[in-house]
Design a protein around this motif. Structure first.
Motif, PDB file in Angstrom:
ATOM      1  N   GLU A  14       4.315  -0.380  13.604  1.00 12.13           N
ATOM      2  CA  GLU A  14       4.830  -1.499  14.430  1.00 12.13           C
ATOM      3  C   GLU A  14       6.256  -2.277  13.596  1.00 12.13           C
ATOM      4  O   GLU A  14       7.013  -2.942  14.270  1.00 12.13           O
ATOM      5  N   ARG A  15       6.474  -1.920  12.457  1.00 14.26           N
ATOM      6  CA  ARG A  15       7.336  -2.030  11.429  1.00 14.26           C
ATOM      7  C   ARG A  15       8.607  -0.969  11.337  1.00 14.26           C
ATOM      8  O   ARG A  15       8.317   0.091  11.518  1.00 14.26           O
ATOM      9  N   VAL A  16       9.713  -1.589  10.873  1.00 17.35           N
ATOM     10  CA  VAL A  16      10.754  -0.579  10.676  1.00 17.35           C
ATOM     11  C   VAL A  16      10.432   0.310   9.371  1.00 17.35           C
ATOM     12  O   VAL A  16       9.806  -0.176   8.447  1.00 17.35           O
ATOM     13  N   GLU A  17      10.553   1.717   9.613  1.00 18.27           N
ATOM     14  CA  GLU A  17      10.472   2.440   8.602  1.00 18.27           C
ATOM     15  C   GLU A  17      11.439   3.537   8.340  1.00 18.27           C
ATOM     16  O   GLU A  17      12.422   3.854   9.075  1.00 18.27           O
ATOM     17  N   PRO A  18      11.527   3.833   7.015  1.00 20.73           N
ATOM     18  CA  PRO A  18      10.739   3.285   5.711  1.00 20.73           C
ATOM     19  C   PRO A  18      11.003   1.854   5.568  1.00 20.73           C
ATOM     20  O   PRO A  18      11.953   1.028   5.935  1.00 20.73           O
ATOM     21  N   HIS A  19       9.857   1.238   4.870  1.00 26.49           N
ATOM     22  CA  HIS A  19       9.953  -0.130   4.391  1.00 26.49           C
ATOM     23  C   HIS A  19      10.263  -0.068   2.992  1.00 26.49           C
ATOM     24  O   HIS A  19       9.664   0.404   2.133  1.00 26.49           O
ATOM     25  N   SER A  20      11.180  -1.145   2.608  1.00 27.51           N
ATOM     26  CA  SER A  20      11.550  -1.185   1.016  1.00 27.51           C
ATOM     27  C   SER A  20      11.474  -2.559   0.760  1.00 27.51           C
ATOM     28  O   SER A  20      12.103  -3.427   0.949  1.00 27.51           O
ATOM     29  N   PRO A  21      10.188  -2.586   0.227  1.00 31.81           N
ATOM     30  CA  PRO A  21       9.762  -4.245  -0.138  1.00 31.81           C
ATOM     31  C   PRO A  21      10.896  -5.031  -0.934  1.00 31.81           C
ATOM     32  O   PRO A  21      11.047  -6.156  -0.540  1.00 31.81           O
ATOM     33  N   GLY A  22      11.691  -4.436  -1.796  1.00 23.45           N
ATOM     34  CA  GLY A  22      12.716  -5.566  -2.614  1.00 23.45           C
ATOM     35  C   GLY A  22      13.903  -5.407  -1.984  1.00 23.45           C
ATOM     36  O   GLY A  22      14.645  -6.324  -2.107  1.00 23.45           O
TER      37      GLY A  22
END
Length: 344
Positions: free
Chosen positions: A166-174
């Motif tokens: 459901e979220r944008v991938e890849p997800h880069s937390p920082g």
């Protein structure tokens, strides 16, 4: 007279990457080579600026992705990406991908507003939706939500043999903590602070005095915008601000280079005298000269005194060897004169 200033903590540079339209490869390769040199010289960051429909880097992210594979430490960024040309969801995917490839070194700088020459390009850019597009701060807020991992779709799960997020991938937390906003007005600086963004200042600000009031100079306007940004940022005085003036040290320059640099600065000086155009834009004079003189002028600059991060804007229209000389003097002469130490 020398004015006190905290030591310069981070030093970077900005370029637009000019190229020959008949043979664009060498110009792009020059940019990659310059970024590699920047890392060897100890610069903390290298930034590219979008030049849509011009003979400069139009798509910085692929170039920065390439640069990330030829460097290991230097941070890379855009200063700035005008979001009027971008789809926030697609851009969020590209930003996260480059951040992952770089090992968490990407610093995206953003701005809002309609694309330049919108009436001329809307038939190609937004043929059916130009009048409906949101070119306000809301476009940045959409991107922020997506980069932070908020839902982009109401569907997630397995369909057949494919898995959907459901979220944008890849997800880069920082990545969200390394988003910057390029502000030219006090209103934009305040908004950027309220959003918890970092602030990019440049050699352009908006003249912000009322009719009949005493005009302020560029440096005082910039100082006021930085103060407003920090006053509205959750981190207060610790909020990050990077200044980006055109600064050209001439310590190791040849006589021909010194002449060309001085002529360039002189040709742009008239525009710094009064506000320009309907936007009442004010431009900072380009700073050209030996590093000891430039250090004195910067220490006396009200905007510079508020920052400990700088991304020097390399002047347009010069050649690869000129930029090598400028970067070398910045790293070995001017930076240390301002208290900076090379990284690595």
């Amino acid at each position: 007279m020398t004015t006190s200033h905290r030591p310069l903590r981070r030093l970077g540079f900005l370029t637009i990457g000019l190229f020959d339209p008949a043979d664009p490869g060498p110009g792009h390769e020059s940019v990659l080579s310059i970024i590699e040199l920047g890392e060897r010289l100890g610069f903390d960051s290298a930034w590219l600026r979008h030049r849509h429909l011009q003979h400069g880097i139009s798509s910085p992210l692929p170039v920065l992705a390439a640069a990330s594979q030829r460097t290991s430490r230097i941070e890379i960024g855009t200063a700035v990406t005008p979001l009027g040309w971008e789809n926030p969801l697609r851009l969020a995917e590209d930003l996260a991908t480059v951040d992952v490839l770089s090992g968490g070194r990407l610093n995206p700088g953003l701005s809002v507003g309609p694309p330049m020459h919108l009436d001329d390009v809307k038939g190609a850019l937004y043929p059916d939706t130009a009048e409906l597009e949101d070119f306000t701060y809301g476009r940045v807020e959409r991107l922020l939500r997506l980069v932070r991992g908020e839902p982009a779709s109401s569907f997630s799960g397995v369909q057949g043999i494919e898995t959907f997020s459901e979220r944008v991938e890849p997800h880069s937390p920082g990545l969200a903590s390394r988003l910057w906003y390029g502000a030219a007005s006090t209103r934009s600086a305040q908004w950027a602070g309220e959003q918890g963004l970092n602030l990019l200042t440049s050699s352009v600000v908006k003249a912000e005095w009322a009719e009949g009031e005493e005009p302020l100079d560029f440096a005082e306007i910039q100082r006021g915008q930085i103060e407003t940004f920090r006053a509205h940022h959750p981190l207060g005085a610790a909020a990050r601000v990077s200044q980006g003036l055109v600064v050209v040290p001439t310590d190791s320059a040849t006589p021909d280079q010194r002449r060309r640099y001085a002529d360039y600065a002189a040709s742009r000086l008239t525009r710094t005298a009064t506000p320009q155009g309907p936007g009442r834009l004010m431009f900072a004079p380009d700073l050209v000269g030996p590093s000891d003189e430039l250090a004195e002028r910067l220490r006396a600059h009200a905007g510079f005194r508020e920052v400990d991060e700088v991304a020097v804007a390399l002047p347009f229209t010069f050649g690869h060897d000129d930029y090598v000389q400028m970067l070398t003097d910045l790293a070995t002469r001017l930076g240390p004169a301002l208290g900076w130490s090379p990284a690595g």
